[in-house]
Design a protein around this motif. Structure first.
Motif, PDB file in Angstrom:
ATOM      1  N   UNK A   1       0.859  -1.173   0.000  1.00  0.00           N
ATOM      2  CA  UNK A   1       0.000   0.000   0.000  1.00  0.00           C
ATOM      3  C   UNK A   1       0.900   1.227   0.000  1.00  0.00           C
ATOM      4  N   UNK A   2       0.903   1.968  -1.105  1.00  0.00           N
ATOM      5  CA  UNK A   2       1.755   3.159  -1.224  1.00  0.00           C
ATOM      6  C   UNK A   2       1.212   4.262  -0.323  1.00  0.00           C
ATOM      7  N   UNK A   3       2.035   4.670   0.629  1.00  0.00           N
ATOM      8  CA  UNK A   3       1.560   5.636   1.618  1.00  0.00           C
ATOM      9  C   UNK A   3       2.143   7.027   1.430  1.00  0.00           C
ATOM     10  N   UNK A   4       3.373   7.098   0.973  1.00  0.00           N
ATOM     11  CA  UNK A   4       4.031   8.402   0.842  1.00  0.00           C
ATOM     12  C   UNK A   4       5.161   8.299  -0.173  1.00  0.00           C
ATOM     13  N   UNK A   5       5.697   9.460  -0.533  1.00  0.00           N
ATOM     14  CA  UNK A   5       6.924   9.449  -1.302  1.00  0.00           C
ATOM     15  C   UNK A   5       8.064   8.993  -0.399  1.00  0.00           C
ATOM     16  N   UNK A   6       9.083   8.419  -0.999  1.00  0.00           N
ATOM     17  CA  UNK A   6      10.283   8.081  -0.250  1.00  0.00           C
ATOM     18  C   UNK A   6      10.868   9.349   0.355  1.00  0.00           C
ATOM     19  N   UNK A   7      11.509   9.206   1.511  1.00  0.00           N
ATOM     20  CA  UNK A   7      12.112  10.376   2.160  1.00  0.00           C
ATOM     21  C   UNK A   7      13.276  10.927   1.349  1.00  0.00           C
ATOM     22  N   UNK A   8      13.820  10.123   0.444  1.00  0.00           N
ATOM     23  CA  UNK A   8      14.980  10.563  -0.320  1.00  0.00           C
ATOM     24  C   UNK A   8      14.641  11.088  -1.710  1.00  0.00           C
ATOM     25  N   UNK A   9      13.482  10.702  -2.252  1.00  0.00           N
ATOM     26  CA  UNK A   9      13.201  11.078  -3.636  1.00  0.00           C
ATOM     27  C   UNK A   9      11.702  11.039  -3.917  1.00  0.00           C
ATOM     28  N   UNK A  10      11.205  12.086  -4.563  1.00  0.00           N
ATOM     29  CA  UNK A  10       9.806  12.111  -4.988  1.00  0.00           C
ATOM     30  C   UNK A  10       9.557  11.223  -6.195  1.00  0.00           C
ATOM     31  N   UNK A  11      10.621  10.638  -6.720  1.00  0.00           N
ATOM     32  CA  UNK A  11      10.479   9.705  -7.835  1.00  0.00           C
ATOM     33  C   UNK A  11      10.248   8.273  -7.350  1.00  0.00           C
ATOM     34  N   UNK A  12      10.258   8.086  -6.043  1.00  0.00           N
ATOM     35  CA  UNK A  12      10.019   6.770  -5.456  1.00  0.00           C
ATOM     36  C   UNK A  12       8.878   6.859  -4.443  1.00  0.00           C
ATOM     37  N   UNK A  13       8.098   5.804  -4.377  1.00  0.00           N
ATOM     38  CA  UNK A  13       7.045   5.696  -3.380  1.00  0.00           C
ATOM     39  C   UNK A  13       7.488   4.759  -2.267  1.00  0.00           C
ATOM     40  N   UNK A  14       6.930   4.980  -1.097  1.00  0.00           N
ATOM     41  CA  UNK A  14       7.210   4.153   0.064  1.00  0.00           C
ATOM     42  C   UNK A  14       5.899   3.629   0.626  1.00  0.00           C
ATOM     43  N   UNK A  15       5.890   2.364   0.966  1.00  0.00           N
ATOM     44  CA  UNK A  15       4.701   1.770   1.560  1.00  0.00           C
ATOM     45  C   UNK A  15       5.073   0.539   2.353  1.00  0.00           C
TER      46      UNK A  15
END
Length: 487
Positions: free
Chosen positions: A434-448
């Motif tokens: 479940x994609x929750x936010x952008x990665x803390x390092x890059x808006x080109x990656x999602x974090x979930x």
């Protein structure tokens, strides 16, 4: 936006290196997370600045407080220089948490001297124990409100406006705030907390919660399911059911025709929507049942992750802690999880190093339990005596600080190995994230997160926050998984 007049730079860093932002191993940072409620701009006359410290229960309570005060004419602000009312929602679990809040109050009061119209209050777990110090001796605050008295906030604020100090720290046997719809100010619009019960009846000798949050009471099951339905209708994709000990949840209707235990409630929430992920925290080893585990196995949308605090791996120490289970009982519960849910179900824990009279051999028992279970993640602390607890009254805090720190370092080092090992199991597998936010390092990656609560980072491509994404994991670290979306 105006520059912040007061910063959070005073927050202590752990003695040992802090984990990365996406870490799944947490060391000695019970009060490390501080949340400031973001601004609402609806034109209300007064502004509330609210900082929350500590645990998920506090963050959930702050949403209730925001809702109550929103109805009383307060917008929230994330800037102290705009605040008419400053509230700190406090944690009293560890000594460090109290030190943090005291330092923060001193900062705020140095600013209040230049803005005498600002009102300052303390909410939550520190309120009852330190009310006289805050109000009378140290004169740090105008308002002290315990966790069962938030409905009284409007009346207490009017009392302060009239020139008086105000306090209500009475604990309740009934209050659950079941009828209050929280303002989801700290949510990402995807995940949300649902408080299912309040208080605690487990008198663990090291813990202040029964004294600061009162006796255990369960919320009306219908109101919980209704809140879950409302969240789904608003677009939320995941809820976490919160309680000091969710497994002891037990609600009965006034006429006695309905009785709901935690396993049944868990299933009712899971059935709200197959697209709604369900998590829960915290489980007590003495109460988690096979019925709960079988319910988790039946429903794909109940996440396969259990936080099962052990606190120690030695039965004598567990008895001193008044945990009401011994090591063989705990091991049997872990075996039940593996038997019913499989080896891929994630298990996390809490561990306390250097509890009263803990010997070196008993510390080794904690390490051997960790080797046996191989936790995915752990919250790890050395023991700090909390005034008013059973341990403070009856046991001697006799393990030297240097020994506590050395034992904690050994626990942390072992857990890092186990976290790295458990994460490595995910490599080469496809995980539903479940994609929750952008990665803390890059808006080109999602974090979930996946079902096991592991953080997975992947290139966003055409996906967006709130999407369920199948991700092939191709790399792991101690703290995170890296992969590529497929399909």
């Amino acid at each position: 936006m105006a520059q912040p007049l007061i910063t959070l730079d005073f927050l202590d860093t752990p003695t040992l290196p802090a984990p990365s932002p996406d870490a799944v191993t947490h060391a000695d940072t019970p009060s490390g997370e501080v949340r400031v409620n973001p601004a609402t701009r609806t034109g209300r006359a007064r502004k509330l600045y609210l900082e929350s410290y500590g645990c998920q229960m506090n963050f959930s309570d702050s949403e209730i407080v925001s809702s109550i005060l929103f109805d009383e004419g307060f917008d929230t602000t994330d800037s102290l220089d705009q605040a008419d009312l400053v509230l700190l929602n406090t944690c009293s679990i560890r000594e460090k948490a109290e030190q943090t809040v005291r330092m923060r109050l001193s900062q705020i009061n140095s600013y209040k001297k230049r803005r005498p119209g600002m009102l300052v209050g303390v909410l939550g777990c520190m309120a009852e124990r330190l009310k006289s110090k805050f109000l009378e001796e140290e004169k740090l605050v105008d308002l002290v409100v315990g966790p069962d008295a938030y409905r009284d906030l409007p009346q207490l604020i009017r009392q302060i406006d009239g020139g008086q100090k105000a306090v209500n720290v009475l604990l309740s046997r009934e209050e659950t705030y079941a009828d209050i719809t929280p303002v989801r100010l700290n949510s990402n619009g995807i995940t949300a907390f649902i408080s299912i019960m309040r208080g605690c009846d487990n008198m663990c000798s090291f813990c202040v919660v029964p004294f600061t949050r009162g006796r255990e009471r369960s919320r009306d099951a219908h109101s919980i399911v209704r809140e879950a339905r409302d969240l789904v209708a608003a677009g939320y994709k995941e809820v976490t059911l919160l309680g000091q000990n969710v497994d002891s949840y037990k609600w009965a209707s006034e006429d006695g025709t309905e009785q709901v235990n935690f396993a049944q409630l868990l299933e009712q929430v899971a059935l709200v929507s197959p697209q709604l992920r369900v998590r829960f925290s915290t489980s007590h080893p003495k109460d988690i049942t096979d019925e709960v585990l079988h319910t988790m196995a039946r429903h794909e949308n109940i996440c396969k992750y259990i936080h099962l605090p052990a606190q120690s791996g030695n039965s004598r120490v567990l008895a001193l802690m008044n945990r009401t289970y011994d090591r063989p009982w705990y091991e049997e519960r872990v075996q039940a999880i593996r038997r019913i849910l499989g080896d891929d179900c994630a298990i996390s824990t809490d561990m306390i190093s250097g509890f009263c009279s803990e010997t070196e051999e008993e510390h080794q028992d904690t390490l051997s339990l960790m080797e046996l279970v191989r936790y995915d993640m752990a919250f790890m602390f050395f023991y700090s005596e909390r005034p008013g607890t059973l341990a403070a009254r009856k046991l001697e805090d006799d393990v030297p600080l240097e020994v506590k720190k050395r034992r904690l370092a050994e626990v942390i080092a072992l857990q890092k190995d186990h976290s790295r090992e458990r994460n490595a199991r995910a490599v080469g597998q496809v995980h539903r994230v479940l994609a929750e936010n952008f990665s803390k390092r890059s808006d080109e990656h999602l974090s979930g997160r996946n079902s096991q609560n592991q953080v997975i980072i992947f290139p966003k491509k055409h996906y967006k926050k709130g999407d369920y994404v199948d991700v092939l994991v191709n790399e792991s670290t101690t703290n995170t998984l890296l992969g590529e979306a497929i399909g």
